[in-house]
Write a protein that holds these residues in place. Structure first.
Motif, PDB file in Angstrom:
ATOM      1  N   TYR A 243       7.161  -4.667  13.028  1.00  0.00           N
ATOM      2  CA  TYR A 243       6.069  -4.862  12.175  1.00  0.00           C
ATOM      3  C   TYR A 243       6.862  -6.627  11.087  1.00  0.00           C
ATOM      4  CZ  TYR A 243       3.367  -0.844  13.640  1.00  0.00           C
ATOM      5  OH  TYR A 243       3.335  -0.262  14.047  1.00  0.00           O
ATOM      6  N   GLY A 244       5.891  -7.664  10.785  1.00  0.00           N
ATOM      7  CA  GLY A 244       5.820  -8.558  10.260  1.00  0.00           C
ATOM      8  C   GLY A 244       5.068  -8.431   8.503  1.00  0.00           C
ATOM      9  N   ALA A 245       5.009  -9.710   8.100  1.00  0.00           N
ATOM     10  CA  ALA A 245       4.014  -9.769   6.829  1.00  0.00           C
ATOM     11  C   ALA A 245       2.301 -10.113   7.169  1.00  0.00           C
ATOM     12  CB  ALA A 245       4.549 -11.252   5.985  1.00  0.00           C
ATOM     13  N   LEU A 246       2.352 -11.073   8.733  1.00  0.00           N
ATOM     14  CA  LEU A 246       1.308 -11.216   8.731  1.00  0.00           C
ATOM     15  C   LEU A 246       0.624 -10.296   9.483  1.00  0.00           C
ATOM     16  CD1 LEU A 246       2.244 -15.197   9.484  1.00  0.00           C
ATOM     17  CD2 LEU A 246       0.847 -14.238   7.829  1.00  0.00           C
ATOM     18  N   ALA A 247       0.004  -9.177   8.712  1.00  0.00           N
ATOM     19  CA  ALA A 247      -0.737  -8.053   9.569  1.00  0.00           C
ATOM     20  C   ALA A 247      -1.544  -7.564   8.359  1.00  0.00           C
ATOM     21  CB  ALA A 247       0.448  -7.382  10.535  1.00  0.00           C
ATOM     22  N   GLU A 248      -2.245  -6.342   8.683  1.00  0.00           N
ATOM     23  CA  GLU A 248      -3.427  -5.917   7.708  1.00  0.00           C
ATOM     24  C   GLU A 248      -2.574  -4.718   6.843  1.00  0.00           C
ATOM     25  OE1 GLU A 248      -7.928  -6.183   9.104  1.00  0.00           O
ATOM     26  OE2 GLU A 248      -6.190  -5.005   9.624  1.00  0.00           O
ATOM     27  N   LYS A 249      -1.442  -4.407   7.716  1.00  0.00           N
ATOM     28  CA  LYS A 249      -0.924  -3.572   6.656  1.00  0.00           C
ATOM     29  C   LYS A 249       1.037  -3.759   7.702  1.00  0.00           C
ATOM     30  CE  LYS A 249      -3.783  -0.174   5.959  1.00  0.00           C
ATOM     31  NZ  LYS A 249      -4.296   1.911   5.908  1.00  0.00           N
ATOM     32  N   THR A 250       2.213  -3.765   6.805  1.00  0.00           N
ATOM     33  CA  THR A 250       3.469  -3.809   7.169  1.00  0.00           C
ATOM     34  C   THR A 250       3.938  -2.529   6.885  1.00  0.00           C
ATOM     35  OG1 THR A 250       5.158  -5.924   7.315  1.00  0.00           O
ATOM     36  CG2 THR A 250       4.341  -5.043   5.110  1.00  0.00           C
ATOM     37  N   LEU A 251       4.962  -2.331   7.306  1.00  0.00           N
ATOM     38  CA  LEU A 251       6.779  -1.002   7.181  1.00  0.00           C
ATOM     39  C   LEU A 251       7.734  -2.101   6.507  1.00  0.00           C
ATOM     40  CD1 LEU A 251       7.207   1.738   7.165  1.00  0.00           C
ATOM     41  CD2 LEU A 251       7.830   1.248   9.407  1.00  0.00           C
ATOM     42  N   VAL A 252       7.912  -1.639   4.972  1.00  0.00           N
ATOM     43  CA  VAL A 252       9.314  -2.167   5.247  1.00  0.00           C
ATOM     44  C   VAL A 252       9.807  -0.840   4.108  1.00  0.00           C
ATOM     45  CG1 VAL A 252       7.877  -3.912   4.414  1.00  0.00           C
ATOM     46  CG2 VAL A 252       8.210  -2.126   2.516  1.00  0.00           C
ATOM     47  N   ASP A 253      11.285  -1.848   4.163  1.00  0.00           N
ATOM     48  CA  ASP A 253      12.289  -0.461   3.178  1.00  0.00           C
ATOM     49  C   ASP A 253      11.870  -0.444   1.671  1.00  0.00           C
ATOM     50  OD1 ASP A 253      14.859   0.573   2.177  1.00  0.00           O
ATOM     51  OD2 ASP A 253      16.448   0.003   3.361  1.00  0.00           O
TER      52      ASP A 253
ATOM     53  N   VAL B 261       4.629 -23.808  -7.828  1.00  0.00           N
ATOM     54  CA  VAL B 261       4.439 -24.189  -6.537  1.00  0.00           C
ATOM     55  C   VAL B 261       3.170 -24.749  -5.839  1.00  0.00           C
ATOM     56  CG1 VAL B 261       7.009 -23.842  -5.990  1.00  0.00           C
ATOM     57  CG2 VAL B 261       4.859 -22.720  -5.020  1.00  0.00           C
ATOM     58  N   PRO B 262       2.688 -25.830  -5.417  1.00  0.00           N
ATOM     59  CA  PRO B 262       1.647 -26.062  -5.318  1.00  0.00           C
ATOM     60  C   PRO B 262       1.532 -25.238  -3.659  1.00  0.00           C
ATOM     61  CG  PRO B 262       2.617 -28.256  -5.859  1.00  0.00           C
ATOM     62  CD  PRO B 262       3.807 -26.753  -5.360  1.00  0.00           C
ATOM     63  N   TYR B 263      -0.542 -24.880  -3.746  1.00  0.00           N
ATOM     64  CA  TYR B 263       0.073 -24.047  -2.387  1.00  0.00           C
ATOM     65  C   TYR B 263      -1.692 -24.415  -1.937  1.00  0.00           C
ATOM     66  CZ  TYR B 263      -2.587 -20.570  -5.400  1.00  0.00           C
ATOM     67  OH  TYR B 263      -3.285 -20.376  -6.613  1.00  0.00           O
ATOM     68  N   ALA B 264      -1.894 -24.412  -0.080  1.00  0.00           N
ATOM     69  CA  ALA B 264      -3.072 -24.118  -0.207  1.00  0.00           C
ATOM     70  C   ALA B 264      -3.472 -22.742   0.740  1.00  0.00           C
ATOM     71  CB  ALA B 264      -2.927 -25.446   1.001  1.00  0.00           C
ATOM     72  N   THR B 265      -3.992 -22.375   0.735  1.00  0.00           N
ATOM     73  CA  THR B 265      -4.323 -21.152   1.177  1.00  0.00           C
ATOM     74  C   THR B 265      -5.340 -21.039   2.041  1.00  0.00           C
ATOM     75  OG1 THR B 265      -7.028 -20.622  -0.387  1.00  0.00           O
ATOM     76  CG2 THR B 265      -4.769 -20.015  -0.850  1.00  0.00           C
ATOM     77  N   PHE B 266      -5.219 -19.973   3.624  1.00  0.00           N
ATOM     78  CA  PHE B 266      -5.692 -20.313   5.206  1.00  0.00           C
ATOM     79  C   PHE B 266      -6.286 -18.469   5.088  1.00  0.00           C
ATOM     80  CE2 PHE B 266      -3.379 -23.705   5.210  1.00  0.00           C
ATOM     81  CZ  PHE B 266      -3.845 -24.939   4.958  1.00  0.00           C
ATOM     82  N   LYS B 267      -7.138 -18.023   5.515  1.00  0.00           N
ATOM     83  CA  LYS B 267      -7.615 -16.389   6.359  1.00  0.00           C
ATOM     84  C   LYS B 267      -6.435 -16.341   7.064  1.00  0.00           C
ATOM     85  CE  LYS B 267     -12.075 -16.762   4.714  1.00  0.00           C
ATOM     86  NZ  LYS B 267     -13.702 -16.329   4.738  1.00  0.00           N
ATOM     87  N   LEU B 268      -6.088 -15.294   7.784  1.00  0.00           N
ATOM     88  CA  LEU B 268      -5.013 -14.842   8.391  1.00  0.00           C
ATOM     89  C   LEU B 268      -5.888 -15.556   9.879  1.00  0.00           C
ATOM     90  CD1 LEU B 268      -3.003 -13.492  10.029  1.00  0.00           C
ATOM     91  CD2 LEU B 268      -4.421 -11.639   9.608  1.00  0.00           C
TER      92      LEU B 268
END
Length: 317
Positions: free
Chosen positions: A84-94, A291-298
């Motif tokens: 599991y990584g960050a680019l998902a609807e849910k993730t598993l972390v410590d 910081v400057p940012y640009a947003t995108f949908k998954l």
């Protein structure tokens, strides 16, 4: 659930349906992901080309992000468990590797500022051990991390900050006390560039280097020629946008009080990384850092993946 999955090393992510993560230990924390920054490190780790990569595929792309627990608490996380990584609807972390996000900070700003802020904070505090008497040079003060590093050095009490790089307009707007653009000099003007550089950085005591390569060689040569040989210089290598290698003159190490070290995930312990991110959030609130940012949908991950890192691409999930 939807996720951006990388099937093989070096392959670009594609949107797929995968199973939701399952909590198996008391340290496991399932987060509903809200935002994730596409940093250069995150993409390299995902593709299997970073020194810290876990080259097990397939896996969900993305290294860091902001998520919400089932009780509504917001956390920043750096690193996930299993596939599991960050680019998902849910993730598993410590849960021990998360940072609670202050109420005053919105999720997109938290996602955008955590990694670049940590890179300069950790380098200045834990590696260089900055004091109020330090003069800081930011080499590569033109992108997201480098520009923020200028502000971070001031926030941490630097006496003076100098910015170098190629983009003159970006350097001018970085807010440093002084700056020098290498693009102002032609190939036959390198002697003049080294002279101007040396005069400008003669009192530098800390260097944060996001470029490495030839720019690093020029800074080291200028320090060798123009700095006070008895003044301590802490040179912190953070990024390698120009090149991954340099020619290091042995005379520099023998004739000056020069310490060369790196700052990254392998040279910082877990406590230092977590503390750095906590302090970045605190400084962002108290000093209005952003910081400057640009947003995108998954679902637009392929478009976002090819965008430059400045402004920082943020995936909203």
């Amino acid at each position: 659930m939807k996720a951006a999955v990388i099937r093989n090393k070096g392959a670009l992510p594609t949107i797929e349906e995968i199973d939701e993560p399952i909590q198996r230990t008391e340290d496991d924390l399932i987060l509903t992901v809200k935002a994730s920054a596409l940093t250069m490190v995150s993409k390299a780790v995902s593709l299997g080309s970073h020194y810290s990569s876990r080259n097990s595929f397939p896996k969900v792309a993305g290294m860091e992000g902001v998520g919400e627990s089932k009780n509504g608490e917001r956390f920043y996380f750096n690193g996930s468990k299993g596939m599991y990584g960050a680019l998902a609807e849910k993730t598993l972390v410590d849960k021990n590797r998360t940072v609670k996000i202050p109420d005053e900070l919105d999720i997109v700003t938290a996602a955008a500022i955590a990694n670049p802020g940590m890179s300069s904070y950790a380098a200045l505090v834990y590696r260089a051990k900055i004091t109020k008497d330090d003069v800081v040079l930011i080499n590569g003060a033109t992108g997201t991390a480098g520009t923020l590093a200028v502000k971070m050095a001031y926030a941490l009490g630097a006496k003076k900050v100098i910015a170098t790089g190629r983009n003159k307009e970006a350097l001018k707007n970085a807010g440093a006390d002084d700056y020098l653009s290498s693009s102002d000099y032609q190939d036959d003007q390198q002697t003049q560039y080294l002279y101007d550089l040396g005069k400008m950085i003669s009192d530098v005591t800390i260097v944060l280097d996001y470029l490495w390569g030839k720019p690093a060689e020029q800074i080291m040569q200028a320090l060798y020629q123009f700095s006070d040989r008895h003044s301590e210089i802490r040179y912190i290598q953070i990024g390698s946008l120009a090149s991954s290698d340099i020619d290091l003159p042995s005379t520099l190490l023998r004739s000056t009080n020069f310490t060369l070290m790196g700052s990254g995930l392998g040279s910082l312990n877990k406590k230092e990384v977590i503390s750095s991110i906590e302090k970045v959030f605190e400084l962002a609130i108290n000093n209005h850092l952003n910081v400057p940012y640009a947003t995108f949908k998954l679902e637009n991950i392929k478009e976002a993946w090819t965008k430059p890192s400045h402004p920082r691409p943020i995936i909203i999930i």
